[in-house]
Write a protein that holds these residues in place. Sequence first.
Motif, short mmCIF file in Angstrom:
data_model
loop_
_atom_site.label_atom_id
_atom_site.label_comp_id
_atom_site.label_asym_id
_atom_site.label_seq_id
_atom_site.Cartn_x
_atom_site.Cartn_y
_atom_site.Cartn_z
N GLU A 1 0.61 -0.93 -0.17
CA GLU A 1 -0.13 -0.25 0.16
C GLU A 1 0.75 1.18 0.06
N ASP A 2 1.79 1.17 0.67
CA ASP A 2 2.79 2.44 0.88
C ASP A 2 3.42 2.75 -0.63
N ASP A 3 3.89 1.49 -1.22
CA ASP A 3 4.33 1.72 -2.67
C ASP A 3 3.37 2.13 -3.38
N VAL A 4 2.02 1.91 -3.43
CA VAL A 4 1.18 2.47 -4.11
C VAL A 4 1.02 4.08 -4.03
N PHE A 5 1.12 4.33 -2.67
CA PHE A 5 1.34 5.93 -2.35
C PHE A 5 2.55 6.31 -3.13
N GLN A 6 3.66 5.78 -3.08
CA GLN A 6 4.95 6.46 -3.71
C GLN A 6 4.38 6.42 -5.31
N VAL A 7 3.62 5.64 -5.81
CA VAL A 7 3.33 5.73 -7.26
C VAL A 7 2.46 7.10 -7.37
N TYR A 8 1.43 7.10 -6.45
CA TYR A 8 0.69 8.45 -6.63
C TYR A 8 1.28 9.49 -6.44
N LEU A 9 2.42 9.65 -5.61
CA LEU A 9 3.30 10.92 -5.59
C LEU A 9 4.10 11.09 -7.03
N ARG A 10 4.79 10.07 -7.43
CA ARG A 10 5.41 10.02 -8.80
C ARG A 10 4.36 10.61 -9.77
N ALA A 11 2.99 10.11 -10.04
CA ALA A 11 2.29 10.63 -10.72
C ALA A 11 1.84 12.04 -11.00
N LYS A 12 1.75 12.53 -9.51
CA LYS A 12 1.48 13.83 -9.48
C LYS A 12 2.77 14.75 -9.76
N SER A 13 3.77 14.27 -9.14
CA SER A 13 4.97 14.85 -9.51
C SER A 13 5.43 15.01 -10.98
N GLU A 14 5.04 13.87 -12.00
CA GLU A 14 5.20 13.97 -13.36
C GLU A 14 4.33 14.90 -14.21
N ALA A 15 2.81 14.78 -13.55
CA ALA A 15 1.98 15.56 -14.09
C ALA A 15 2.42 17.11 -13.84
N ASP A 16 2.66 17.63 -12.94
CA ASP A 16 3.14 18.97 -12.45
C ASP A 16 4.35 19.37 -13.35
N ALA A 17 5.32 18.30 -13.52
CA ALA A 17 6.38 18.68 -14.36
C ALA A 17 5.98 18.92 -15.75
N ASP A 18 5.26 18.06 -16.28
CA ASP A 18 4.78 18.34 -17.89
C ASP A 18 3.90 19.57 -17.73
N LEU A 19 3.00 19.97 -16.86
CA LEU A 19 2.42 21.34 -16.91
C LEU A 19 3.36 22.57 -16.84
N ARG A 20 4.32 22.34 -16.12
CA ARG A 20 5.48 23.35 -15.90
C ARG A 20 6.19 23.75 -17.04
N ALA A 21 6.34 22.67 -17.98
CA ALA A 21 6.95 22.90 -19.27
C ALA A 21 6.36 23.43 -20.45
N ARG A 22 4.87 23.46 -20.11
CA ARG A 22 4.05 23.90 -21.32
C ARG A 22 3.92 25.66 -21.13
N ASN A 23 3.71 26.10 -22.33
CA ASN A 23 3.60 27.59 -22.73
C ASN A 23 2.00 27.93 -22.44
N LEU A 24 1.53 27.67 -21.19
CA LEU A 24 0.07 27.96 -20.75
C LEU A 24 0.09 28.60 -19.25
N ARG A 25 -0.85 29.20 -19.02
CA ARG A 25 -0.92 30.14 -17.99
C ARG A 25 -1.35 29.28 -16.68
N TRP A 26 -0.37 28.65 -16.11
CA TRP A 26 -0.69 27.49 -15.15
C TRP A 26 -0.70 27.99 -13.80
N THR A 27 -1.09 27.09 -12.89
CA THR A 27 -1.00 27.38 -11.41
C THR A 27 -0.85 26.01 -10.93
N ILE A 28 -0.24 25.71 -10.10
CA ILE A 28 -0.19 24.43 -9.49
C ILE A 28 -0.42 24.65 -7.85
N VAL A 29 -1.30 23.80 -7.55
CA VAL A 29 -1.82 23.93 -6.04
C VAL A 29 -1.59 22.60 -5.26
N ARG A 30 -0.89 22.75 -4.48
CA ARG A 30 -0.34 21.39 -3.43
C ARG A 30 -0.83 21.57 -2.00
#
Length: 224
Positions: free
Chosen positions: A131-160
Amino acid sequence: MKIAIAGGHGQIALLLARLITDAGHDALAIVRNPAHVADVEQQGATALVADLEQLDDDELAIRLRGVDAVVFAAGAGPNSGAERKEAVDRDAAILLADAAERRGIDRYVMISSMAADTYDPERAVVPARSEDDVFQVYLRAKSEADADLRARNLRWTIVRPGALLDTPPQGTVRVGRTVPRGSIPRADVAAVVLHALLDDTAVGVQFEVTSGDAPIAAALQAIS
């Protein structure tokens, strides 16, 4: 303003839809399950039944016609496995960004997770062993989604946000690139997203947020 909310039946999303409509704007709630349409309509939103795990960006872009901004509030849920963490928390967020770009929508607010970048890469793998490994996957998924958004030419905001509570809103927060561990009512997270959109603040900013002493509007202005 017309604002589309991915994960429209989630608790924060339902609160946000009500705030949007009470402020005189239009909320479009994207839901996967047709049984959830009545719930989002009770919040004043219009429902769009669409499965972000099945659509491609062209199909989603077509359905976002007339939308001015998008919010990603979707999640695979606490009882889902590692595969769905990737499919929803990462891939669906990226799909929404792809569709927004195709549609010419440049405002994107992501609801992410506090400390998303602190995952253990050796444990955040699929298939997960615990179960804790699943949570680590969750954090990685969020981190990678955030990184993808930061790299785009969009007017983005990331709320954590920190740990989420079902308590009444306080209207005051603590924000920063990183803040000490803490909690925050879901209603205050919804209000943070609303202010970021309607006040056009925190553009190009990623921040953590918990309950604190600063009024939400002032806190977002201060980090903009």
